[in-house]
Design a protein around this motif. Sequence first.
Motif, PDB file in Angstrom:
ATOM      1  N   PHE A  76     -33.814  21.363 -25.308  1.00  0.00           N
ATOM      2  CA  PHE A  76     -32.809  20.096 -25.496  1.00  0.00           C
ATOM      3  C   PHE A  76     -32.732  19.910 -26.797  1.00  0.00           C
ATOM      4  O   PHE A  76     -32.209  20.211 -27.956  1.00  0.00           O
ATOM      5  CB  PHE A  76     -32.691  19.214 -25.082  1.00  0.00           C
ATOM      6  CG  PHE A  76     -31.648  19.352 -23.414  1.00  0.00           C
ATOM      7  CD1 PHE A  76     -30.657  20.197 -23.641  1.00  0.00           C
ATOM      8  CD2 PHE A  76     -32.560  19.718 -22.208  1.00  0.00           C
ATOM      9  CE1 PHE A  76     -30.296  20.322 -22.163  1.00  0.00           C
ATOM     10  CE2 PHE A  76     -32.519  19.936 -20.790  1.00  0.00           C
ATOM     11  CZ  PHE A  76     -30.928  20.645 -21.017  1.00  0.00           C
ATOM     12  N   LYS A  77     -34.071  19.900 -27.759  1.00  0.00           N
ATOM     13  CA  LYS A  77     -34.215  18.777 -29.041  1.00  0.00           C
ATOM     14  C   LYS A  77     -33.698  20.739 -29.751  1.00  0.00           C
ATOM     15  O   LYS A  77     -33.344  20.048 -30.891  1.00  0.00           O
ATOM     16  CB  LYS A  77     -35.838  19.260 -28.862  1.00  0.00           C
ATOM     17  CG  LYS A  77     -36.390  17.575 -28.764  1.00  0.00           C
ATOM     18  CD  LYS A  77     -37.241  17.095 -28.780  1.00  0.00           C
ATOM     19  CE  LYS A  77     -38.238  16.231 -28.261  1.00  0.00           C
ATOM     20  NZ  LYS A  77     -39.090  16.249 -28.543  1.00  0.00           N
ATOM     21  N   THR A  92     -25.763  16.750 -24.040  1.00  0.00           N
ATOM     22  CA  THR A  92     -25.955  16.437 -22.892  1.00  0.00           C
ATOM     23  C   THR A  92     -25.738  15.308 -21.991  1.00  0.00           C
ATOM     24  O   THR A  92     -26.720  15.168 -22.672  1.00  0.00           O
ATOM     25  CB  THR A  92     -27.226  17.952 -22.461  1.00  0.00           C
ATOM     26  OG1 THR A  92     -26.173  18.979 -23.947  1.00  0.00           O
ATOM     27  CG2 THR A  92     -26.766  17.954 -21.403  1.00  0.00           C
ATOM     28  N   ILE A  93     -25.464  14.979 -21.086  1.00  0.00           N
ATOM     29  CA  ILE A  93     -25.150  14.926 -19.683  1.00  0.00           C
ATOM     30  C   ILE A  93     -26.067  14.829 -18.823  1.00  0.00           C
ATOM     31  O   ILE A  93     -25.560  15.945 -18.221  1.00  0.00           O
ATOM     32  CB  ILE A  93     -24.492  13.279 -20.164  1.00  0.00           C
ATOM     33  CG1 ILE A  93     -23.873  12.764 -21.075  1.00  0.00           C
ATOM     34  CG2 ILE A  93     -24.795  11.897 -19.119  1.00  0.00           C
ATOM     35  CD1 ILE A  93     -22.810  11.804 -21.471  1.00  0.00           C
ATOM     36  N   ALA A  94     -26.851  14.710 -18.355  1.00  0.00           N
ATOM     37  CA  ALA A  94     -28.324  14.654 -16.911  1.00  0.00           C
ATOM     38  C   ALA A  94     -28.458  13.488 -16.499  1.00  0.00           C
ATOM     39  O   ALA A  94     -28.245  11.835 -16.713  1.00  0.00           O
ATOM     40  CB  ALA A  94     -28.332  15.310 -16.782  1.00  0.00           C
ATOM     41  N   SER A 109     -34.018  14.137 -15.192  1.00  0.00           N
ATOM     42  CA  SER A 109     -34.714  15.031 -15.734  1.00  0.00           C
ATOM     43  C   SER A 109     -36.197  15.036 -15.288  1.00  0.00           C
ATOM     44  O   SER A 109     -36.427  14.001 -15.042  1.00  0.00           O
ATOM     45  CB  SER A 109     -34.799  14.523 -17.164  1.00  0.00           C
ATOM     46  OG  SER A 109     -35.445  15.102 -18.001  1.00  0.00           O
ATOM     47  N   TYR A 110     -36.645  16.184 -15.040  1.00  0.00           N
ATOM     48  CA  TYR A 110     -38.042  16.434 -14.310  1.00  0.00           C
ATOM     49  C   TYR A 110     -38.774  16.186 -15.671  1.00  0.00           C
ATOM     50  O   TYR A 110     -39.781  15.934 -15.630  1.00  0.00           O
ATOM     51  CB  TYR A 110     -38.369  17.772 -14.421  1.00  0.00           C
ATOM     52  CG  TYR A 110     -37.356  18.098 -13.004  1.00  0.00           C
ATOM     53  CD1 TYR A 110     -37.758  17.369 -11.434  1.00  0.00           C
ATOM     54  CD2 TYR A 110     -36.202  18.236 -12.412  1.00  0.00           C
ATOM     55  CE1 TYR A 110     -37.028  17.595 -10.263  1.00  0.00           C
ATOM     56  CE2 TYR A 110     -35.329  19.085 -11.218  1.00  0.00           C
ATOM     57  CZ  TYR A 110     -36.060  18.027 -10.396  1.00  0.00           C
ATOM     58  OH  TYR A 110     -35.666  18.248  -8.897  1.00  0.00           O
ATOM     59  N   GLY A 111     -37.857  16.409 -17.244  1.00  0.00           N
ATOM     60  CA  GLY A 111     -39.597  15.916 -17.985  1.00  0.00           C
ATOM     61  C   GLY A 111     -39.927  17.061 -18.360  1.00  0.00           C
ATOM     62  O   GLY A 111     -41.035  17.180 -18.503  1.00  0.00           O
ATOM     63  N   TYR A 135     -29.757  14.603 -26.113  1.00  0.00           N
ATOM     64  CA  TYR A 135     -29.385  14.714 -24.746  1.00  0.00           C
ATOM     65  C   TYR A 135     -29.468  13.403 -24.017  1.00  0.00           C
ATOM     66  O   TYR A 135     -30.653  12.960 -24.724  1.00  0.00           O
ATOM     67  CB  TYR A 135     -30.420  15.932 -24.410  1.00  0.00           C
ATOM     68  CG  TYR A 135     -30.881  15.821 -23.151  1.00  0.00           C
ATOM     69  CD1 TYR A 135     -30.483  16.489 -22.349  1.00  0.00           C
ATOM     70  CD2 TYR A 135     -31.870  15.274 -22.569  1.00  0.00           C
ATOM     71  CE1 TYR A 135     -30.414  16.308 -20.585  1.00  0.00           C
ATOM     72  CE2 TYR A 135     -32.211  15.270 -21.373  1.00  0.00           C
ATOM     73  CZ  TYR A 135     -31.662  16.264 -20.076  1.00  0.00           C
ATOM     74  OH  TYR A 135     -31.392  16.396 -19.304  1.00  0.00           O
ATOM     75  N   TYR A 136     -28.851  12.739 -23.052  1.00  0.00           N
ATOM     76  CA  TYR A 136     -29.399  11.899 -22.638  1.00  0.00           C
ATOM     77  C   TYR A 136     -29.770  12.150 -20.974  1.00  0.00           C
ATOM     78  O   TYR A 136     -28.226  12.672 -20.637  1.00  0.00           O
ATOM     79  CB  TYR A 136     -28.333  10.579 -22.600  1.00  0.00           C
ATOM     80  CG  TYR A 136     -27.968  11.137 -23.782  1.00  0.00           C
ATOM     81  CD1 TYR A 136     -28.459   9.817 -24.127  1.00  0.00           C
ATOM     82  CD2 TYR A 136     -26.926  11.399 -24.212  1.00  0.00           C
ATOM     83  CE1 TYR A 136     -28.325   9.725 -26.128  1.00  0.00           C
ATOM     84  CE2 TYR A 136     -27.185  11.013 -26.194  1.00  0.00           C
ATOM     85  CZ  TYR A 136     -27.369   9.986 -26.724  1.00  0.00           C
ATOM     86  OH  TYR A 136     -27.007   9.851 -28.197  1.00  0.00           O
TER      87      TYR A 136
END
Length: 75
Positions: free
Chosen positions: A26-27, A11-13, A16-18, A33-34
């Motif tokens: 996501f994990k 997944t790429i964004a 990210s708000y974290g 995830y990036y």
Amino acid sequence: LKESGAEVLGTIAIFSYGFPLATELFKSTGSPYYSLTNMSELLQKAEDFDYLKPEEQATILEWQKDPEQWRKTTS
């Protein structure tokens, strides 16, 4: 996508708000995830340019930990 038979490579964004919950979700997918940038980087740049006061940055960090709970306590 996986349910329809697609092979998900990751997944790429853009941002990210974290959020801790999103990070865990996501994990759990088992695929990478990036994001191009994130809240930590944004806050660092805001600090570098004196864009936010320390108390404003603290408020954002509190919101980031648990937005739903933060909303309840500040409403």
